[in-house]
Design a protein around this motif. Structure first.
Motif, mmCIF file in Angstrom:
data_model
loop_
_atom_site.group_PDB
_atom_site.id
_atom_site.type_symbol
_atom_site.label_atom_id
_atom_site.label_comp_id
_atom_site.label_asym_id
_atom_site.label_seq_id
_atom_site.Cartn_x
_atom_site.Cartn_y
_atom_site.Cartn_z
ATOM 1 N N ILE A 22 -0.856 -2.638 -3.078
ATOM 2 C CA ILE A 22 -2.252 -2.856 -3.535
ATOM 3 C C ILE A 22 -3.015 -1.940 -2.473
ATOM 4 O O ILE A 22 -3.988 -1.032 -2.837
ATOM 5 C CB ILE A 22 -2.572 -4.079 -3.497
ATOM 6 N N ILE A 23 -2.649 -1.836 -1.215
ATOM 7 C CA ILE A 23 -3.354 -0.997 -0.222
ATOM 8 C C ILE A 23 -3.037 0.269 -0.613
ATOM 9 O O ILE A 23 -4.277 1.275 -0.716
ATOM 10 C CB ILE A 23 -2.750 -1.329 1.077
ATOM 11 N N ASP A 24 -1.822 0.754 -0.972
ATOM 12 C CA ASP A 24 -1.697 2.153 -1.647
ATOM 13 C C ASP A 24 -2.569 2.491 -2.581
ATOM 14 O O ASP A 24 -3.341 3.679 -2.711
ATOM 15 C CB ASP A 24 -0.258 2.170 -1.758
ATOM 16 N N LEU A 25 -2.517 1.709 -3.721
ATOM 17 C CA LEU A 25 -3.400 1.799 -4.898
ATOM 18 C C LEU A 25 -4.716 1.988 -4.580
ATOM 19 O O LEU A 25 -5.483 2.768 -5.191
ATOM 20 C CB LEU A 25 -3.125 0.828 -5.816
ATOM 21 N N VAL A 26 -5.506 1.099 -3.767
ATOM 22 C CA VAL A 26 -6.858 1.320 -3.386
ATOM 23 C C VAL A 26 -7.234 2.508 -2.587
ATOM 24 O O VAL A 26 -8.199 3.094 -2.853
ATOM 25 C CB VAL A 26 -7.224 0.036 -2.443
ATOM 26 N N GLU A 35 -18.156 9.395 -4.695
ATOM 27 C CA GLU A 35 -19.220 8.739 -3.855
ATOM 28 C C GLU A 35 -18.623 8.177 -2.727
ATOM 29 O O GLU A 35 -19.074 8.270 -1.589
ATOM 30 C CB GLU A 35 -19.556 7.445 -4.802
ATOM 31 N N ILE A 36 -17.317 8.026 -2.639
ATOM 32 C CA ILE A 36 -16.705 7.308 -1.416
ATOM 33 C C ILE A 36 -16.103 8.483 -0.848
ATOM 34 O O ILE A 36 -15.963 8.646 0.537
ATOM 35 C CB ILE A 36 -15.670 6.362 -1.476
ATOM 36 N N ASN A 42 -13.716 6.982 6.633
ATOM 37 C CA ASN A 42 -12.346 6.925 5.768
ATOM 38 C C ASN A 42 -12.092 5.590 5.312
ATOM 39 O O ASN A 42 -11.183 5.502 4.382
ATOM 40 C CB ASN A 42 -11.169 7.581 6.701
ATOM 41 N N LYS A 43 -12.562 4.661 5.786
ATOM 42 C CA LYS A 43 -12.263 3.238 5.330
ATOM 43 C C LYS A 43 -13.197 2.580 4.282
ATOM 44 O O LYS A 43 -14.724 2.412 4.865
ATOM 45 C CB LYS A 43 -11.788 2.244 6.392
ATOM 46 N N ALA A 44 -12.906 1.991 3.460
ATOM 47 C CA ALA A 44 -14.178 1.232 2.604
ATOM 48 C C ALA A 44 -13.215 -0.087 2.072
ATOM 49 O O ALA A 44 -11.770 0.097 2.002
ATOM 50 C CB ALA A 44 -14.517 1.935 1.409
ATOM 51 N N SER A 45 -13.877 -1.211 1.855
ATOM 52 C CA SER A 45 -13.174 -2.358 1.649
ATOM 53 C C SER A 45 -12.799 -2.168 0.272
ATOM 54 O O SER A 45 -13.264 -1.485 -0.707
ATOM 55 C CB SER A 45 -14.026 -3.429 1.937
ATOM 56 N N ALA A 46 -11.617 -2.827 -0.074
ATOM 57 C CA ALA A 46 -10.824 -2.894 -1.593
ATOM 58 C C ALA A 46 -12.007 -3.224 -2.314
ATOM 59 O O ALA A 46 -11.978 -2.784 -3.466
ATOM 60 C CB ALA A 46 -9.761 -3.855 -1.482
ATOM 61 N N SER A 47 -12.612 -4.319 -2.114
ATOM 62 C CA SER A 47 -13.859 -4.813 -3.210
ATOM 63 C C SER A 47 -14.874 -3.576 -3.553
ATOM 64 O O SER A 47 -15.299 -3.437 -4.476
ATOM 65 C CB SER A 47 -14.721 -6.101 -2.634
#
Length: 93
Positions: A22-26, A35-36, A42-47
Motif C-alpha cells: 500500500i505504501i509503495d502504491l501510494v 499537483e503533489i 516529498n511526503k503527503a499523507s495517503a489520504s
C-alpha cells in the motif's frame, strides 16, 4: 478481535495487500500527480494522495468530455466525406 483484524483473517491470503505494498502504491500515485509532485515536500499523507488522485481523474474526465464536445462540433461544421472528418470520427471512437 478488532474488525480490521477479523476482515484480514477472513480474506483470502493471495488477495490481501500488505502495508508495504500500500505504501509503495501510494508513493507511485504521488509521483504521477502533478499537483503533489510539484510541491517541495516529498511526503503527503495517503489520504491526501488518494484525494488528489480522485480530483485529478475527475479533471481528466472533464477534459476528455470537453475535447469530445469540441471535436463533435468541429465535425458538424465540415464535409462529412472529407479526410478531416474521417480523422475526427476516428478520434471520437
Amino acid at each position: 478481535m478488532s474488525s480490521r483484524r477479523s476482515r484480514q483473517s477472513s480474506s483470502a491470503g493471495s488477495s490481501r495487500i500488505s502495508d508495504d505494498q500500500i505504501i509503495d502504491l501510494v508513493s507511485k500515485l504521488q509521483q504521477l500527480l502533478p499537483e503533489i509532485r510539484t510541491r517541495r515536500s516529498n511526503k503527503a499523507s495517503a489520504s491526501k494522495v488518494l484525494q488528489e488522485t480522485c480530483n485529478y481523474i475527475r479533471n481528466l474526465n472533464r477534459e476528455v468530455d470537453d475535447l469530445s464536445d469540441r471535436l463533435s462540433q468541429l465535425l458538424s461544421t465540415i464535409d462529412a466525406d472529407s479526410p478531416e472528418a474521417a480523422i475526427i470520427r476516428s478520434l471520437l471512437m
